[in-house]
Design an enzyme around this catalytic site. Structure first.
Site, mmCIF file in Angstrom:
data_model
loop_
_atom_site.group_PDB
_atom_site.id
_atom_site.type_symbol
_atom_site.label_atom_id
_atom_site.label_comp_id
_atom_site.label_asym_id
_atom_site.label_seq_id
_atom_site.Cartn_x
_atom_site.Cartn_y
_atom_site.Cartn_z
ATOM 1 N N GLN A 96 0.462 -7.697 0.384
ATOM 2 C CA GLN A 96 0.778 -6.292 0.138
ATOM 3 C C GLN A 96 1.123 -6.097 -1.344
ATOM 4 O O GLN A 96 1.345 -4.990 -1.786
ATOM 5 C CB GLN A 96 1.992 -5.877 0.981
ATOM 6 C CG GLN A 96 1.778 -5.986 2.474
ATOM 7 C CD GLN A 96 3.061 -5.719 3.249
ATOM 8 O OE1 GLN A 96 3.953 -6.558 3.342
ATOM 9 N NE2 GLN A 96 3.175 -4.524 3.789
ATOM 10 N N ASN A 97 1.169 -7.192 -2.086
ATOM 11 C CA ASN A 97 1.561 -7.118 -3.490
ATOM 12 C C ASN A 97 0.378 -6.748 -4.374
ATOM 13 O O ASN A 97 -0.764 -7.089 -4.069
ATOM 14 C CB ASN A 97 2.148 -8.461 -3.945
ATOM 15 C CG ASN A 97 3.404 -8.821 -3.156
ATOM 16 O OD1 ASN A 97 4.021 -7.951 -2.558
ATOM 17 N ND2 ASN A 97 3.757 -10.088 -3.148
ATOM 18 N N HIS A 113 -3.273 -3.622 -0.904
ATOM 19 C CA HIS A 113 -2.919 -2.442 -1.694
ATOM 20 C C HIS A 113 -3.505 -2.464 -3.091
ATOM 21 O O HIS A 113 -3.097 -1.693 -3.949
ATOM 22 C CB HIS A 113 -1.386 -2.296 -1.755
ATOM 23 C CG HIS A 113 -0.758 -2.093 -0.411
ATOM 24 N ND1 HIS A 113 0.568 -2.314 -0.154
ATOM 25 C CD2 HIS A 113 -1.297 -1.699 0.771
ATOM 26 C CE1 HIS A 113 0.820 -2.062 1.131
ATOM 27 N NE2 HIS A 113 -0.293 -1.702 1.708
ATOM 28 N N CYS A 147 -17.063 8.621 -18.963
ATOM 29 C CA CYS A 147 -17.350 9.999 -18.528
ATOM 30 C C CYS A 147 -16.209 10.972 -18.819
ATOM 31 O O CYS A 147 -16.333 12.153 -18.520
ATOM 32 C CB CYS A 147 -17.673 10.012 -17.031
ATOM 33 S SG CYS A 147 -16.216 9.868 -15.973
ATOM 34 N N GLY A 197 8.239 -12.923 2.707
ATOM 35 C CA GLY A 197 8.856 -11.943 1.816
ATOM 36 C C GLY A 197 8.477 -10.502 2.090
ATOM 37 O O GLY A 197 8.292 -9.727 1.171
ATOM 38 N N SER A 218 9.742 -7.169 4.531
ATOM 39 C CA SER A 218 10.649 -6.628 5.526
ATOM 40 C C SER A 218 9.853 -5.905 6.615
ATOM 41 O O SER A 218 10.419 -5.457 7.593
ATOM 42 C CB SER A 218 11.647 -5.673 4.870
ATOM 43 O OG SER A 218 10.949 -4.693 4.142
HETATM 44 ZN ZN LIG Z 1 -15.629 7.691 -15.555
#
Ligand SMILES: [Zn+2]
Length: 283
Positions: free
Chosen positions: A103-104, A121, A183, A220, A222
């Site tokens: 999740q880190n 994530h 862009c 690590g 919760s």
């Molecule tokens: Zn762009």
């Protein structure tokens, strides 16, 4: 300590049987100097994470985010893997891991030597353009932000695990964000914000890993956030044993058959040494 020691030994025995899936959270990186959202009490700190809606719709929120993230990157970008990350990489090297899900967003598993990490994530070191999709490197963006804001030098601030730093709005005056060099579109770190869903491919890959696991090892976390807790729920439902190494309260308690409440940087190297010794005897 003997009570903890017994559990560490039991955990090493489970890990030695192989097919372990690691699910890691912020607690694995606290010993690398990246603070957790939640202290040992499990109570959330004051920081409110950026939401996708605020980031994309509110230019001031976006400017605030980049100023704070630019500041926070000094901590996240300089962080080094700790003994916990290295122990996980060692277990992978021994062929005992079926997969690593994290999740880190700090990239420290890989910096510690691990491969094929599912980054639920995302990763703060990657930047993506929301308009044309062009990927770019965080280091390059940091250079551009520094050039655009040569006089931006607020004092030390509290850093959060998503790279956000506490900063008074007064310090934001004049902070300039930068846009996509291809862009001119909106740039965003390649991380999942609150209010955003984890890309389905990562979720299905993670469920697939968990489904074939002998042990789900939570490190690590919760398990407060559903994006991680759902894998523990699935494992428990499928009769896959769940072990948790975490300092402090965890919401995974009802589903875990083994819980070690001790620092990861101490527990995991012990597990790796224990298992390595078993292998040395066998081979
Ligand atoms: Zn762009």
């Amino acid at each position: 300590m003997s009570y903890v020691q017994g559990r560490v030994d039991e955990l090493a025995g489970w890990v030695a049987e192989g097919d372990v899936v690691v699910l890691s959270g912020a607690g694995l990186s606290t010993e690398s100097g990246i603070p957790d959202y939640r202290g040992p009490s499990g109570v959330a700190r004051k920081a409110t994470p950026m939401t996708y809606q605020a980031f994309t719709r509110d230019p001031i929120a976006r400017r605030r985010y980049w100023a704070r993230s630019h500041l926070g990157w000094r901590t996240i970008g300089d962080a080094r893997p700790n003994d916990g990350h290295r122990a996980v990489a060692r277990l992978q090297e021994l062929g005992l891991l079926r997969g690593i899900i994290t999740q880190n967003v700090d990239g420290l598993h890989q910096a510690g030597g691990a491969r094929d990490v599912v980054e639920l994530h995302g990763n703060l070191a990657r930047i993506a353009c929301l308009d044309c999709g062009a990927p770019s490197a965080r280091a390059e963006l940091e250079n551009r932000l520094r050039q655009a804001n040569p006089y931006f030098a607020p004092g030390a601030a509290e850093i959060n695990p998503d790279g956000d730093a506490e900063l008074d709005d007064g310090e934001l005056d004049g902070f300039r964000t930068v846009d996509c060099t291809d862009c001119g579109g909106m740039l965003k770190p390649d991380v999942v914000y609150f209010g955003e869903t984890v890309p389905p491919g990562r979720v299905s890959r993670s469920f697939e890993l968990v489904a074939g696991a002998r042990t789900l090892l939570v490190l690590g976390s919760s398990l407060t956030v559903m994006s991680g807790r759902r894998f523990v729920l699935r494992a428990a439902k499928d009769g896959i044993r769940v072990a948790i190494v975490n300092q402090g309260v965890t919401r995974g308690e009802p589903y875990a058959s083994l819980i070690v409440d001790a620092p990861l940087g101490e527990v995991m190297p012990q597990v790796a040494r224990h298992v390595s010794a078993l292998y040395a005897v066998e081979t």
